[in-house]
Design an enzyme around this catalytic site. Structure first.
Site, mmCIF file in Angstrom:
data_model
loop_
_atom_site.group_PDB
_atom_site.id
_atom_site.type_symbol
_atom_site.label_atom_id
_atom_site.label_comp_id
_atom_site.label_asym_id
_atom_site.label_seq_id
_atom_site.Cartn_x
_atom_site.Cartn_y
_atom_site.Cartn_z
ATOM 1 N N ARG A 1 0.864 -1.197 0.000
ATOM 2 C CA ARG A 1 0.000 0.000 0.000
ATOM 3 C C ARG A 1 0.890 1.232 0.000
ATOM 4 N NH1 ARG A 1 -4.978 2.021 3.774
ATOM 5 N NH2 ARG A 1 -6.015 0.591 2.362
ATOM 6 N N CYS B 1 -16.206 2.731 1.778
ATOM 7 C CA CYS B 1 -15.034 1.874 2.000
ATOM 8 C C CYS B 1 -14.518 1.973 3.437
ATOM 9 C CB CYS B 1 -13.930 2.237 1.008
ATOM 10 S SG CYS B 1 -13.518 3.992 1.052
ATOM 11 N N HIS C 1 -7.767 1.026 -5.936
ATOM 12 C CA HIS C 1 -7.884 0.216 -4.712
ATOM 13 C C HIS C 1 -8.639 -1.071 -5.085
ATOM 14 C CE1 HIS C 1 -7.838 -0.777 -0.613
ATOM 15 N NE2 HIS C 1 -8.647 0.113 -0.093
ATOM 16 N N GLN D 1 -10.481 -3.416 -2.639
ATOM 17 C CA GLN D 1 -11.684 -2.776 -2.103
ATOM 18 C C GLN D 1 -12.879 -3.052 -3.033
ATOM 19 O OE1 GLN D 1 -11.995 -0.622 0.822
ATOM 20 N NE2 GLN D 1 -14.123 -1.055 0.371
ATOM 21 N N ARG E 1 -13.897 -7.498 2.909
ATOM 22 C CA ARG E 1 -12.523 -7.241 2.471
ATOM 23 C C ARG E 1 -11.662 -8.480 2.731
ATOM 24 N NH1 ARG E 1 -10.299 -2.462 2.456
ATOM 25 N NH2 ARG E 1 -8.821 -3.551 1.123
ATOM 26 N N ASP F 1 -16.979 8.177 -0.295
ATOM 27 C CA ASP F 1 -15.659 8.001 0.313
ATOM 28 C C ASP F 1 -15.249 9.358 0.885
ATOM 29 O OD1 ASP F 1 -13.104 7.135 0.986
ATOM 30 O OD2 ASP F 1 -12.367 6.985 -1.076
HETATM 31 N N1 CP Z 1 -11.079 0.662 3.209
HETATM 32 C C1 CP Z 1 -9.791 0.620 3.549
HETATM 33 O O1 CP Z 1 -8.904 0.367 2.727
HETATM 34 O O2 CP Z 1 -9.555 0.816 4.871
HETATM 35 P P1 CP Z 1 -8.115 0.972 5.540
HETATM 36 O O3 CP Z 1 -7.535 2.257 5.063
HETATM 37 O O4 CP Z 1 -8.389 0.944 7.008
HETATM 38 O O5 CP Z 1 -7.274 -0.192 5.099
HETATM 39 N N1 NVA Z 2 -9.773 7.307 -0.959
HETATM 40 C C1 NVA Z 2 -9.353 6.888 0.359
HETATM 41 C C2 NVA Z 2 -9.646 5.431 0.553
HETATM 42 C C3 NVA Z 2 -9.246 4.884 1.881
HETATM 43 C C4 NVA Z 2 -9.580 3.437 2.012
HETATM 44 C C5 NVA Z 2 -7.885 7.179 0.553
HETATM 45 O O1 NVA Z 2 -7.100 6.939 -0.369
HETATM 46 O O2 NVA Z 2 -7.523 7.641 1.627
#
Ligand code: CP
Ligand code: NVA
Length: 333
Positions: free
Chosen positions: A106, A270, A133, A136, A315, A229
Site C-alpha cells: 500500500r 469503503c 484500490h 476494495q 474485504r 468516500d
Molecule cells: N477501506 C480501507 O482500505 O480501509 P483501511 O484504510 O483501514 O485499510
Molecule cells: N480514498 C481513500 C480510501 C481509503 C480506504 C484514501 O485513499 O484515503
C-alpha cells in the site's frame, strides 16, 4: 483460468470470468470461515505486507486471511524498517521476494506497485495506491452480490470525489460486471478521460453504461447502490480541506440524497468515514470549518440501508480469495 503466480495490481488486468471466479471463491471462503472449517492450505508459505500509508481494514484483512490460510505474515511500515528512507522500495521488494511467497503493498504512486511486480518473481497484491484500490472493489462487489443476488443490470452511484482511487476501481469493476456506473461529483473532481475511455467499451460489451454528472438529481430513481468516500484521501495535503469542503458539500450523502435513490437502495462506504465528531481529524476540521459530518451524515451511516460493516468484513474474504488463487499451484502436490 490460471491465476497462479499472477499479480493483483488493478481490476482491468482481469477478465470478467476471472473476477466472477474470485468472487465465487471469496463466497466459499466466507462460508468456511463462518462454519469454522479449517482452511490452512499453505502451512509452508509466508507473506510480507508493506504499508507506506496507514490502514486498519486492509492490513488486518491481509493478516487474518494469511493466518487463516496457515501462512506466516510479516508487517512492515516505514517506521519499523529500512523501507523508503534507507532502502528503496524496489530494493526492498527484491530482498523480500527471496524470503516470501507473496507481497502486499500500500502506498502512493501506482508505478511503485507496478515496479514491485516487475522486479519480484512472487505475486504482488495492490493494497491501495493513489490510482486505485482493487481489493476494495472486489469486497464491495461481493457485498452487492450477496445483497441483490445478481450484479448485472444494477446501478452503482459513486457520489463525491469521483476521481479518487476507490472510484476508479469501482468504475472498472462495474464495467466488468455489467453494472451501470454513475460518477456524481463536481466537475473539478471528474474521473480522468483515460479511465473513462478504458472502462466505457468494457461496460458497453457487458451491457452497462458509465455516466458522469455533477447533478445529484440525475441519480433520482436510478441508484441501487449509493457509495461515497472521504473528501480528502491519504497523502493529500491537509491545506486542501477548505477547498474540498466547498466543492463537495452539495454531494454529502444525507437522507434527502438517499430518498432520491431507489426504495431498495443500499449505502456503502469503503471506510474510514467522517460521519460524526468521534475522530481527531473530524474535530480539527470542525474547529476550522464548523461542520459536524462530512461525506455522509450519521443518520445515513447508522441506518438500516447502510451495509458498511458487512462490506468491511468482506474485504478479508475477498483478499483471501486473491491470495489463495495467485499462490495455489495445481501442479504442486
Ligand atoms: N477501506 C480501507 O482500505 O480501509 P483501511 O484504510 O483501514 O485499510
Ligand atoms: N480514498 C481513500 C480510501 C481509503 C480506504 C484514501 O485513499 O484515503
Amino acid at each position: 483460468m490460471n491465476f497462479y503466480g499472477r499479480d493483483f495490481l488493478r481490476i482491468l488486468d482481469f477478465s470478467e470470468e476471472e473476477l466472477h471466479y474470485m468472487l465465487a471463491m471469496a463466497k466459499k471462503f466466507k462460508e468456511m470461515k463462518h462454519e469454522g472449517q479449517n482452511h490452512k492450505f499453505f502451512p509452508n508459505k509466508n507473506i510480507a505486507i508493506l504499508f507506506e500509508k496507514t490502514s486498519t481494514r486492509t492490513r488486518c484483512s491481509f493478516e487474518v486471511a494469511g493466518y487463516d490460510l496457515g501462512m506466516g505474515v510479516t508487517f512492515l511500515d516505514p517506521s519499523g524498517s529500512q523501507m523508503g528512507h534507507k532502502e528503496s522500495i524496489a530494493d526492498t521488494a527484491r530482498v523480500l521476494a527471496r524470503l516470501y511467497d507473496g507481497i502486499e503493498y500500500r502506498g502512493f504512486d501506482q508505478k511503485i506497485v507496478d515496479d514491485l511486480a516487475k522486479y519480484s518473481d512472487v505475486p504482488v497484491w495492490n493494497g491501495l495506491t493513489d490510482e486505485c484500490h482493487p481489493t476494495q472493489a472486489l469486497g464491495d462487489f461481493l457485498t452487492i452480490q450477496e445483497h441483490f443476488g445478481e450484479l448485472k443490470g444494477l446501478t452503482l452511484a459513486f457520489v463525491g470525489d469521483t476521481r479518487n482511487n476507490v472510484a476508479n476501481s469501482l468504475m472498472a469493476m462495474s464495467a466488468k460486471m455489467g453494472v451501470n456506473f454513475i460518477a456524481c461529483g463536481p466537475n473539478e473532481l471528474r474521473p480522468s478521460d483515460e479511465i473513462i475511455n478504458k472502462c466505457r467499451p468494457i461496460a458497453e460489451k457487458n451491457g452497462s453504461t458509465i455516466s458522469i454528472t455533477s447533478d445529484v438529481a440525475a441519480l433520482n430513481g436510478k441508484a441501487d447502490v449509493i457509495y461515497t468516500d472521504v473528501w480528502l484521501s491519504l497523502g493529500e495535503p491537509q491545506e486542501k480541506w477548505g477547498e474540498r469542503i466547498e466543492l463537495l458539500k452539495p454531494y454529502q450523502v444525507n437522507s434527502s440524497l438517499m430518498s432520491g435513490a431507489k426504495d431498495t437502495a443500499i449505502f456503502l462506504h469503503c471506510l474510514p468515514s467522517f460521519h460524526d465528531l468521534n475522530t481527531s481529524i473530524a474535530r480539527d476540521v470542525n474547529k476550522v470549518f464548523g461542520i459536524t459530518e462530512m461525506e455522509v451524515t450519521n443518520e445515513v451511516f447508522e441506518s438500516e440501508r447502510s451495509l458498511v460493516f458487512e462490506q468491511a468484513e468482506n474485504r478479508m474474504h475477498t483478499i483471501k480469495s486473491v491470495m489463495f488463487l495467485t499462490l495455489y499451484n495445481k501442479e504442486e502436490k
